[in-house]
Design a protein around this motif. Sequence first.
Motif, PDB file in Angstrom:
ATOM      1  N   TYR A  46       0.800  -1.207   0.000  1.00 39.50           N
ATOM      2  CA  TYR A  46       0.000   0.000   0.000  1.00 39.50           C
ATOM      3  C   TYR A  46       0.846   1.277   0.000  1.00 39.50           C
ATOM      4  O   TYR A  46       0.376   2.334  -0.378  1.00 39.50           O
ATOM      5  CB  TYR A  46      -0.888   0.045   1.249  1.00 39.50           C
ATOM      6  CG  TYR A  46      -1.873  -1.086   1.354  1.00 39.50           C
ATOM      7  CD1 TYR A  46      -2.974  -1.166   0.515  1.00 39.50           C
ATOM      8  CD2 TYR A  46      -1.718  -2.082   2.321  1.00 39.50           C
ATOM      9  CE1 TYR A  46      -3.897  -2.195   0.617  1.00 39.50           C
ATOM     10  CE2 TYR A  46      -2.622  -3.114   2.437  1.00 39.50           C
ATOM     11  CZ  TYR A  46      -3.710  -3.168   1.583  1.00 39.50           C
ATOM     12  OH  TYR A  46      -4.609  -4.188   1.696  1.00 39.50           O
ATOM     13  N   SER A  82     -10.571   9.456  -2.848  1.00 37.02           N
ATOM     14  CA  SER A  82     -11.648   8.860  -2.067  1.00 37.02           C
ATOM     15  C   SER A  82     -12.875   9.760  -2.025  1.00 37.02           C
ATOM     16  O   SER A  82     -12.773  10.970  -1.772  1.00 37.02           O
ATOM     17  CB  SER A  82     -11.183   8.589  -0.627  1.00 37.02           C
ATOM     18  OG  SER A  82     -10.237   7.548  -0.596  1.00 37.02           O
ATOM     19  N   ASN A  94     -12.096  -0.400  -1.636  1.00 35.95           N
ATOM     20  CA  ASN A  94     -11.317   0.092  -0.501  1.00 35.95           C
ATOM     21  C   ASN A  94     -12.182   1.051   0.300  1.00 35.95           C
ATOM     22  O   ASN A  94     -12.410   2.190  -0.111  1.00 35.95           O
ATOM     23  CB  ASN A  94     -10.059   0.817  -0.979  1.00 35.95           C
ATOM     24  CG  ASN A  94      -9.143  -0.065  -1.802  1.00 35.95           C
ATOM     25  OD1 ASN A  94      -8.485  -0.955  -1.286  1.00 35.95           O
ATOM     26  ND2 ASN A  94      -9.109   0.169  -3.114  1.00 35.95           N
ATOM     27  N   PHE A 105     -12.434   3.072   3.694  1.00 37.84           N
ATOM     28  CA  PHE A 105     -11.581   3.569   4.774  1.00 37.84           C
ATOM     29  C   PHE A 105     -12.429   4.224   5.857  1.00 37.84           C
ATOM     30  O   PHE A 105     -13.474   4.816   5.579  1.00 37.84           O
ATOM     31  CB  PHE A 105     -10.593   4.610   4.248  1.00 37.84           C
ATOM     32  CG  PHE A 105      -9.606   4.115   3.233  1.00 37.84           C
ATOM     33  CD1 PHE A 105      -8.414   3.529   3.635  1.00 37.84           C
ATOM     34  CD2 PHE A 105      -9.857   4.256   1.877  1.00 37.84           C
ATOM     35  CE1 PHE A 105      -7.490   3.087   2.704  1.00 37.84           C
ATOM     36  CE2 PHE A 105      -8.942   3.819   0.930  1.00 37.84           C
ATOM     37  CZ  PHE A 105      -7.752   3.232   1.344  1.00 37.84           C
ATOM     38  N   ASN A 138      -8.157   3.221   8.994  1.00 40.07           N
ATOM     39  CA  ASN A 138      -8.490   1.798   8.914  1.00 40.07           C
ATOM     40  C   ASN A 138      -9.005   1.472   7.521  1.00 40.07           C
ATOM     41  O   ASN A 138      -9.809   2.216   6.950  1.00 40.07           O
ATOM     42  CB  ASN A 138      -9.562   1.433   9.937  1.00 40.07           C
ATOM     43  CG  ASN A 138      -9.031   1.447  11.360  1.00 40.07           C
ATOM     44  OD1 ASN A 138      -7.850   1.210  11.594  1.00 40.07           O
ATOM     45  ND2 ASN A 138      -9.896   1.732  12.321  1.00 40.07           N
ATOM     46  N   LEU A 139      -8.542   0.359   6.987  1.00 43.29           N
ATOM     47  CA  LEU A 139      -8.932  -0.089   5.654  1.00 43.29           C
ATOM     48  C   LEU A 139      -9.744  -1.371   5.758  1.00 43.29           C
ATOM     49  O   LEU A 139      -9.309  -2.357   6.353  1.00 43.29           O
ATOM     50  CB  LEU A 139      -7.694  -0.332   4.783  1.00 43.29           C
ATOM     51  CG  LEU A 139      -7.923  -1.031   3.429  1.00 43.29           C
ATOM     52  CD1 LEU A 139      -8.846  -0.208   2.547  1.00 43.29           C
ATOM     53  CD2 LEU A 139      -6.594  -1.289   2.743  1.00 43.29           C
ATOM     54  N   TYR A 140     -10.945  -1.345   5.151  1.00 41.90           N
ATOM     55  CA  TYR A 140     -11.835  -2.499   5.119  1.00 41.90           C
ATOM     56  C   TYR A 140     -12.036  -2.939   3.668  1.00 41.90           C
ATOM     57  O   TYR A 140     -11.926  -2.132   2.743  1.00 41.90           O
ATOM     58  CB  TYR A 140     -13.198  -2.154   5.724  1.00 41.90           C
ATOM     59  CG  TYR A 140     -13.165  -1.754   7.181  1.00 41.90           C
ATOM     60  CD1 TYR A 140     -13.403  -2.673   8.185  1.00 41.90           C
ATOM     61  CD2 TYR A 140     -12.900  -0.432   7.547  1.00 41.90           C
ATOM     62  CE1 TYR A 140     -13.387  -2.315   9.532  1.00 41.90           C
ATOM     63  CE2 TYR A 140     -12.880  -0.057   8.885  1.00 41.90           C
ATOM     64  CZ  TYR A 140     -13.121  -1.001   9.866  1.00 41.90           C
ATOM     65  OH  TYR A 140     -13.100  -0.625  11.187  1.00 41.90           O
TER      66      TYR A 140
END
Length: 410
Positions: free
Chosen positions: A7, A14, A56, A58, A90-92
Amino acid sequence: MINDDKYFEKEFYSYIEQIEENQESFELILDGIERKVFDEINENNVFEILEKVNTNIFSLILKKHIYKELQDSNWISFSLTNKETEYPINLYGSVFFDEEPEQLFIENIKPIRINGKEKIYSMEIFKEASRSTIVKTLDKDIPHDVVVYNVGQGNCNGIINSSGHPSFYFDFGGGVFQNTKTYPGKYLNPGRIKFCYTDNPTVVLSHWDWDHMSSVWKNEHKDIKKSFWIVPKQQIGISHLKVAVDLYNRGKLLVWPNKLKFLNTNNFQIQKIDDHNKKDKNNNGLVLTVNINSKKDDSILLPADANYNLIKKRIGYIGLIATHHGASTHNCLNKLPRAKKPKNKIAYSFGVRNSFHHPKSISITSHIKKGWDSMYFTFNGHISLVDNIIKTMPCIKNSCRTNCTLSNSQ
């Protein structure tokens, strides 16, 4: 923080999907895409390239003074870094926060303009459906009931025909992001949900917020992608665009015409509301009124998250779903609709212990003042809004093809 450098030093664009205000900060939910991929997408390749784009999502907490520098734009950019900064993120991998996120750091946060891409992310790349196509798709059955399903902190409603099946769904959502724990089958809402597709129900989407459409993401509900989706044209991010393109490629996307402000039939009315702020999806979507048994005097209002003062209302209603899950912000409670007496029902669709603290007490008391004192809450089960239909099975004589779990208990 993870050590995987796949990353690092990558710039992301975004879309700001959700903003939640806390005492000293804002939590932003961001729908992100690598800038180099963003730059590759154009009107000619968008219908093919999105199949390969990763999701992605976040979660970023910013102090209020930092957020104020960004608030004039729907989009921000930032760079991931392998050094610790004052901006942890945080990345989900999904709109459902089921798994532990990857913990990263970012820098160089700034608002951006998506010059040259506006047509893509405002859905202008999709041809609008005709009025006749929408009527033909929707106006198939006389509505006998409206059922508000327990989907946690979200919205999903069924317009029920004489067989007890959903003729169409208004929204197809449920708890997401911080409120994933309220989605059916999660620990704050343990009962699982299985939808009915017996009569090939269409989906009418009020607006492009994930809590109003999240079940389309679930593999166990993938059959809903075989249905037509009637959707408003709004500003959206990359993950919503992926859904729209998927439905388009299947031939199932029907985009509401911008110039069609009202659609009236004997069975329902759909209003396209517009508060002229394109960033406000709640108030630039679709609002539904259902005429039970084709009687306009027995109508039920489904406002989704729209402000009441923007809705062309009738003298009174026998049923109502409280706007915005029982919220009280942004003047959404101005000019509340009146309840018809002696019998009426209001449903509040929300998840237990949700992060927004819905429903707000001022919402409940304001509705009571307009006669909405017969209150039902979705955490107690699916709600029928027609007063004399109580605890009915959703499908008469076991005719449900999908063995659904949509029987109403209230």
